[in-house]
Design a protein around this motif. Structure first.
Motif, mmCIF file in Angstrom:
data_model
loop_
_atom_site.group_PDB
_atom_site.id
_atom_site.type_symbol
_atom_site.label_atom_id
_atom_site.label_comp_id
_atom_site.label_asym_id
_atom_site.label_seq_id
_atom_site.Cartn_x
_atom_site.Cartn_y
_atom_site.Cartn_z
ATOM 1 N N ARG A 1 15.771 16.039 -15.523
ATOM 2 C CA ARG A 1 16.909 15.266 -15.015
ATOM 3 C C ARG A 1 16.666 15.003 -13.523
ATOM 4 N N VAL A 2 16.451 13.749 -13.186
ATOM 5 C CA VAL A 2 16.138 13.366 -11.807
ATOM 6 C C VAL A 2 17.207 12.422 -11.280
ATOM 7 N N LEU A 3 17.710 12.728 -10.093
ATOM 8 C CA LEU A 3 18.681 11.894 -9.388
ATOM 9 C C LEU A 3 18.014 11.388 -8.115
ATOM 10 N N VAL A 4 18.227 10.122 -7.764
ATOM 11 C CA VAL A 4 17.582 9.505 -6.597
ATOM 12 C C VAL A 4 18.650 8.994 -5.642
ATOM 13 N N CYS A 5 18.427 9.193 -4.345
ATOM 14 C CA CYS A 5 19.331 8.672 -3.322
ATOM 15 C C CYS A 5 18.494 8.019 -2.221
ATOM 16 N N LEU A 6 18.724 6.730 -1.983
ATOM 17 C CA LEU A 6 17.941 5.960 -1.020
ATOM 18 C C LEU A 6 18.784 5.701 0.224
ATOM 19 N N LEU B 1 24.997 26.101 -6.364
ATOM 20 C CA LEU B 1 26.238 26.369 -7.100
ATOM 21 C C LEU B 1 26.030 26.183 -8.602
ATOM 22 N N ILE B 2 25.343 25.109 -8.969
ATOM 23 C CA ILE B 2 25.070 24.860 -10.386
ATOM 24 C C ILE B 2 24.231 25.987 -10.977
ATOM 25 N N ALA B 3 23.230 26.438 -10.227
ATOM 26 C CA ALA B 3 22.378 27.531 -10.705
ATOM 27 C C ALA B 3 23.188 28.803 -10.929
ATOM 28 N N SER B 4 24.107 29.079 -10.010
ATOM 29 C CA SER B 4 24.899 30.302 -10.135
ATOM 30 C C SER B 4 25.889 30.231 -11.297
ATOM 31 N N CYS B 5 26.328 29.017 -11.625
ATOM 32 C CA CYS B 5 27.324 28.856 -12.690
ATOM 33 C C CYS B 5 26.704 28.657 -14.070
ATOM 34 N N THR B 6 25.552 27.983 -14.108
ATOM 35 C CA THR B 6 25.000 27.569 -15.393
ATOM 36 C C THR B 6 23.579 28.061 -15.640
ATOM 37 N N GLY B 7 22.913 28.517 -14.592
ATOM 38 C CA GLY B 7 21.524 28.929 -14.730
ATOM 39 C C GLY B 7 20.528 27.792 -14.634
ATOM 40 N N VAL B 8 21.023 26.557 -14.486
ATOM 41 C CA VAL B 8 20.137 25.398 -14.345
ATOM 42 C C VAL B 8 19.594 25.364 -12.922
ATOM 43 N N GLU B 9 18.288 25.482 -12.767
ATOM 44 C CA GLU B 9 17.670 25.510 -11.446
ATOM 45 C C GLU B 9 17.264 24.101 -11.018
#
Length: 248
Positions: free
Chosen positions: A153-158, A93-101
């Motif tokens: 930009r890195v997000l982590v989920c444990l 969704l982000i890629a389609s809206c902003t181009g951020v892959e």
């Protein structure tokens, strides 16, 4: 102050009031204990895959992912793959809206064949990669670090093994990969707040769980702060004290 700013300020004040409301906290805790006895969080899906999370935490993660717009999400613990599919769909969704892959990397010690097949056949698999092995094994940590190299930009989920020792090792390995302004989210910290009889056949319980790991980790890692506004906002959460924002 314009109307939009005023609305946000009102929400901020109301969220803090929720967090300070002892009676509301007690009622929430009571509801969660009752609901968990029926495995409440096991009954939800995301795009056809079991996600095994509270809807409130799913919504909180949606807001975080949209805010951060990560180019890599690292998740330990795969199970049925619902969380991977959710993260991948947000990145799509982000890629389609902003181009951020962006892409999501899942790590699990045992990716069961039927789950792997379902994940690989899902339309969102194009943004997913998986590594099988212990998340705290040196060779797995090295592979994840290689994947994170060069990411902005890195997000982590444990969300794998929930013992104190294991989660603390995951925090030491993966929290440093979190970029400033992003989050390292530690799931199932709620174990510390639940009755011990909820985990008769598990190695974790009060005093030995993700929340105790977070508390220990934060003693020597001031670059992270608990974002209390998130848990005060959603109230019903598996991750109290687990939404860690990297501030420096």
């Amino acid at each position: 102050m314009n109307p939009a700013e005023q609305f946000k300020q009102e929400c901020t004040n109301e969220i803090k009031a929720q967090g300070d409301n002892v009676q509301l906290q007690k009622l929430t805790r009571s509801w969660m204990d009752t609901a968990n006895s029926g495995k409440y969080s096991y009954h939800f899906e995301w795009m056809g895959r079991p996600i095994i999370q509270y809807p409130q935490d799913i919504l909180a993660m949606q807001q975080i992912i949209w805010e951060v717009k990560p180019d890599l999400i690292i998740e330990t613990g795969i199970a049925h793959g619902g969380s991977l599919i959710f993260s991948a769909s947000m990145l799509e969704l982000i890629a389609s809206c902003t181009g951020v892959e962006g892409e999501v990397l899942g790590v699990d010690i045992d990716i069961r064949p039927h789950n792997r097949k379902a994940i690989e056949e899902h339309p969102m698999y194009k943004r997913i990669s998986m590594i099988q092995g212990s998340s705290i094994a040196p060779e797995i940590i090295a592979r994840v670090n290689e994947k994170a190299k060069g990411k902005k930009r890195v997000l982590v989920c444990l969300d794998s093994n929930h013992t104190h020792e294991h989660v603390l090792a995951e925090l030491e390995a993966y929290a440093p990969l979190t970029t400033v302004g992003s989050y390292c989210v530690v799931m199932d910290t709620v174990i510390e707040d639940m009755p011990n009889e909820m985990f008769p056949d598990r190695p974790w319980g009060k005093g030995n769980n993700p929340k105790t790991s977070v508390w220990e980790y934060l003693k020597s890692h001031s670059e992270f702060e608990i974002d209390l506004a998130i848990q005060n906002k959603i109230m019903i959460t598996v991750a109290p004290d687990g939404y860690l924002k990297r501030v420096k």
